[in-house]
Scaffold this active site. Sequence first.
Site, PDB file in Angstrom:
ATOM      1  N   SER A   1      -2.027   4.938   2.166  1.00  0.00           N
ATOM      2  CA  SER A   1      -1.634   3.575   1.832  1.00  0.00           C
ATOM      3  C   SER A   1      -0.646   3.524   0.668  1.00  0.00           C
ATOM      4  O   SER A   1       0.471   3.998   0.763  1.00  0.00           O
ATOM      5  CB  SER A   1      -2.885   2.741   1.550  1.00  0.00           C
ATOM      6  OG  SER A   1      -2.577   1.382   1.403  1.00  0.00           O
TER       7      SER A   1
ATOM      8  N   ASP B   1       3.790  -1.980   1.300  1.00  0.00           N
ATOM      9  CA  ASP B   1       3.341  -0.697   0.748  1.00  0.00           C
ATOM     10  C   ASP B   1       3.579   0.404   1.774  1.00  0.00           C
ATOM     11  O   ASP B   1       4.123   0.160   2.855  1.00  0.00           O
ATOM     12  CB  ASP B   1       1.870  -0.763   0.312  1.00  0.00           C
ATOM     13  CG  ASP B   1       0.923  -0.965   1.476  1.00  0.00           C
ATOM     14  OD1 ASP B   1       1.359  -1.464   2.537  1.00  0.00           O
ATOM     15  OD2 ASP B   1      -0.275  -0.634   1.334  1.00  0.00           O
TER      16      ASP B   1
ATOM     17  N   ASP C   1       1.924   2.129   3.960  1.00  0.00           N
ATOM     18  CA  ASP C   1       1.476   2.079   5.353  1.00  0.00           C
ATOM     19  C   ASP C   1       1.654   0.705   5.968  1.00  0.00           C
ATOM     20  O   ASP C   1       1.259   0.481   7.116  1.00  0.00           O
ATOM     21  CB  ASP C   1       0.022   2.547   5.489  1.00  0.00           C
ATOM     22  CG  ASP C   1      -0.984   1.549   4.957  1.00  0.00           C
ATOM     23  OD1 ASP C   1      -0.643   0.810   4.016  1.00  0.00           O
ATOM     24  OD2 ASP C   1      -2.121   1.522   5.464  1.00  0.00           O
TER      25      ASP C   1
ATOM     26  N   ASP D   1       0.434  -2.416   5.310  1.00  0.00           N
ATOM     27  CA  ASP D   1      -0.585  -3.443   5.501  1.00  0.00           C
ATOM     28  C   ASP D   1      -0.674  -4.424   4.331  1.00  0.00           C
ATOM     29  O   ASP D   1      -1.548  -5.281   4.306  1.00  0.00           O
ATOM     30  CB  ASP D   1      -1.958  -2.817   5.780  1.00  0.00           C
ATOM     31  CG  ASP D   1      -2.514  -1.995   4.620  1.00  0.00           C
ATOM     32  OD1 ASP D   1      -1.842  -1.878   3.584  1.00  0.00           O
ATOM     33  OD2 ASP D   1      -3.638  -1.459   4.765  1.00  0.00           O
TER      34      ASP D   1
END
Length: 447
Positions: A102, A241, A243, A245
């Site tokens: 993430s 960010d 990833d 999400d």
Amino acid sequence: MSRLFGTDGIRGVANVEPLTPELAFRVGRQLVATLGEHGTERVRVVIGRDTRISGELLESAMVAGVLSAGGECYSVGVLPTPGIALLTRALEAQGGIVLSASHNSYEDNGIKLFSAQGTKFPDAWEDEIERRLTGDDTAPRAHGKHIGRLHVYERAEQYYVDYLCRCFPLDLAGLTIAIDCAHGATHRVAPSVFRRLGARVVALGAKPDGVNINAGVGALFPQTLQKKVQATGAELGFAFDGDGDRLISIDNLGEIRDGDYALAISARHMARGHRLKGNCVVTTVMANLGLDEALGAAGIDVVKTQVGDRYVHEEMQRRGANLGGEQSGHLLFLDHAPAGDGILSALALLSVVRESGESLATLASCMRKFPQVLVNVPVRTKPPFDAVDGLTERVSAFEREMNGSGRVLIRYSGTESLARVMIEGADGERIQVMADELAGVIRSQLS
């Protein structure tokens, strides 16, 4: 073995115990075994990753584990986490695998699992995988024609872009939008979505090299995008960010707007159109008191959970809510997607801008933020906070001093070796002193 699964899957430094290719191989095998135990004769899983250098290493091992246990594996390559969740559902797979850490730096990586519905993997099933990993390997060992196959799903990116544009078929002609992809998983799909909808796109953080993900860019560093918005005269800026999400926005005046603002704006707009299910918003204890104030003024209920999007999602499901999220920018629009999605959240905000005819800055004026301070303290261990000598007494003293006009929240991170000290109150300078003092107490005993 200490517990592997945290609040957001398995997280750690890639290729260092415990997050090694050997573990990824074993998790792949035990995932197939666990899904098989729950009524699936031929297990199918979807796997994807972000742009960090260790992604291919862990993906290869994970795929080998799945195939060795007889599972079918659909590889979707580099794609945002919410896109992988959607494809898990669309391809009728029994599980999804995301290799990402993430918002963490490139050295880290993680293994996050999704259910067949594209939601977070059930806790009980994670526990089952944990148990299997600590004992003998009883997962199937496929032979001959029963060995699993790897399928490269080349339409993954196109499917995801098409899906987002169908959710919000906006006309963005004439808008200049700056986006920061954090050199992460959104670096191709985000520009594609906004350009297809007619916007002029200024893209930052869209040249990943495996080691620059989240490095001074993206949702954790919105100041980078803030400067670009101001320099280019863009009407809006959206930072994602690594990833994809999370969403942090920059309005037309160059102000940074986090997840609390997005929830306030979206909830009030949805409520006016009678589209806010349950007339409530689910968020976490980290939400600013200003969000309570803004939604309360509109007659909207605020429900709070412990920190973590999985807990927000669970409470939303329990209440039948369709809007929730976190101050960090992880937002859930369950009418459109089963998981938090930064790009989709940006489109949802843009739809409010278009439907209302107001700028994001004007819409954001519905909320007055209370001063808030957050101090992160590295820790070696995570004992109960009442076992930290002197901490409880200092917290009580500060709460008495604020006399109901603020709050103190201390918690451990679910994904990192950190204690987080958060204080809200009317006096920004005073709460900074309070937070530093509490952090010092924790640091002296746990760091």
